[in-house]
Design a protein around this motif. Structure first.
Motif, PDB file in Angstrom:
ATOM      1  N   ILE A   2      37.302  69.014 -10.377  1.00 25.64           N
ATOM      2  CA  ILE A   2      37.454  68.399  -9.153  1.00 25.64           C
ATOM      3  C   ILE A   2      36.084  67.941  -8.727  1.00 25.64           C
ATOM      4  O   ILE A   2      36.124  67.022  -8.266  1.00 25.64           O
ATOM      5  N   ARG A   3      35.082  68.909  -8.954  1.00 18.68           N
ATOM      6  CA  ARG A   3      33.770  68.485  -8.650  1.00 18.68           C
ATOM      7  C   ARG A   3      33.456  67.198  -9.091  1.00 18.68           C
ATOM      8  O   ARG A   3      32.651  66.398  -8.563  1.00 18.68           O
ATOM      9  N   HIS A   4      33.547  67.184 -10.480  1.00 16.99           N
ATOM     10  CA  HIS A   4      33.394  66.015 -11.361  1.00 16.99           C
ATOM     11  C   HIS A   4      33.730  64.599 -11.047  1.00 16.99           C
ATOM     12  O   HIS A   4      33.157  63.616 -10.602  1.00 16.99           O
ATOM     13  N   HIS A   5      35.057  64.692 -10.341  1.00 12.13           N
ATOM     14  CA  HIS A   5      36.131  63.575 -10.076  1.00 12.13           C
ATOM     15  C   HIS A   5      35.325  63.246  -8.674  1.00 12.13           C
ATOM     16  O   HIS A   5      35.428  61.983  -8.394  1.00 12.13           O
ATOM     17  N   LEU A   6      35.013  63.984  -7.806  1.00 14.15           N
ATOM     18  CA  LEU A   6      34.750  63.586  -6.518  1.00 14.15           C
ATOM     19  C   LEU A   6      33.060  63.295  -6.535  1.00 14.15           C
ATOM     20  O   LEU A   6      32.621  63.239  -5.424  1.00 14.15           O
ATOM     21  N   GLU A   7      32.374  63.240  -7.494  1.00 13.92           N
ATOM     22  CA  GLU A   7      30.796  62.945  -7.399  1.00 13.92           C
ATOM     23  C   GLU A   7      30.452  61.615  -6.864  1.00 13.92           C
ATOM     24  O   GLU A   7      29.257  61.802  -6.298  1.00 13.92           O
ATOM     25  N   GLY A   8      31.166  60.909  -6.647  1.00 12.52           N
ATOM     26  CA  GLY A   8      30.842  59.423  -6.358  1.00 12.52           C
ATOM     27  C   GLY A   8      31.406  59.633  -4.867  1.00 12.52           C
ATOM     28  O   GLY A   8      31.333  58.553  -4.165  1.00 12.52           O
ATOM     29  N   ASN A   9      31.823  60.561  -4.083  1.00 16.03           N
ATOM     30  CA  ASN A   9      32.171  60.646  -2.649  1.00 16.03           C
ATOM     31  C   ASN A   9      31.217  61.637  -2.171  1.00 16.03           C
ATOM     32  O   ASN A   9      31.325  62.835  -2.308  1.00 16.03           O
ATOM     33  N   PHE A  10      30.625  61.274  -1.038  1.00 15.45           N
ATOM     34  CA  PHE A  10      29.450  62.227  -0.333  1.00 15.45           C
ATOM     35  C   PHE A  10      30.107  62.543   1.010  1.00 15.45           C
ATOM     36  O   PHE A  10      30.585  61.903   1.608  1.00 15.45           O
ATOM     37  N   CYS A  11      29.774  63.896   0.969  1.00 15.93           N
ATOM     38  CA  CYS A  11      29.969  64.589   2.471  1.00 15.93           C
ATOM     39  C   CYS A  11      28.703  65.039   2.913  1.00 15.93           C
ATOM     40  O   CYS A  11      28.006  65.950   2.271  1.00 15.93           O
TER      41      CYS A  11
END
Length: 164
Positions: free
Chosen positions: A124-133
């Motif tokens: 999950i963390r890897h897949h969301l790497e391109g999305n910043f919060c």
């Protein structure tokens, strides 16, 4: 220049400038403001939508490049009366604070769950790497995706009684 797209199951034809980005087409021409403009440089992921089923940053695609394609935005994956499991997961697991990044996170996570029904925390963390919060430490975002994965598999959500 005329462009025709299928957006959230409906066909739209509009006259656009050839340089119009998909994100601006969605927001300005179709009034679908759930897709956010965060950086205009493809770094933040707030503008993530699905293009023919694949998550893309809509600030990197011209509207004319999407001619004839199917676009799904955050408005197209659930309704107030029938939330997508990811939308419910973000609500239940407090996966959002200000909410600005949330549509992009949900759209990116939806692509992940399409290919991996039970992703690990690392996946999950890897897949969301391109999305910043900028508001959270991602912990609850990961929990929200795990919650949705469980719900989509018919598993009981953590803390939920069997007869709820």
């Amino acid at each position: 220049m005329n462009v025709t797209l299928q957006v959230n199951g409906k066909s739209y034809t509009r006259d656009v400038e050839p340089r119009t980005l998909l994100v601006h087409f969605l927001r300005e021409d179709l009034a679908l403001t759930g897709t956010h403009v965060g950086c205009d440089t493809s770094q933040c992921g707030a503008c993530t939508v699905h293009l023919n089923g694949d998550a893309v940053k809509s600030c990197t695609v011209l509207a004319v490049q999407a001619e004839g394609m199917e676009v799904t935005t955050i408005e197209g994956i659930g309704t107030v009366g029938d939330l997508h499991p990811l939308q419910t997961g973000f609500w239940e697991e407090h996966g959002l604070q200000c909410g600005f990044c949330t549509p992009g996170m949900i759209m990116a996570a939806a692509e992940l769950l399409k290919h991996d029904a039970n992703p690990s925390e690392e996946a999950i963390r890897h897949h969301l790497e391109g999305n910043f919060c900028r508001c959270t430490g991602y912990h609850n975002i990961v929990k929200a995706v795990q919650h949705a994965a469980g719900a989509m598999q018919g598993k009981q959500a953590p803390g939920q009684a069997a007869d709820d």
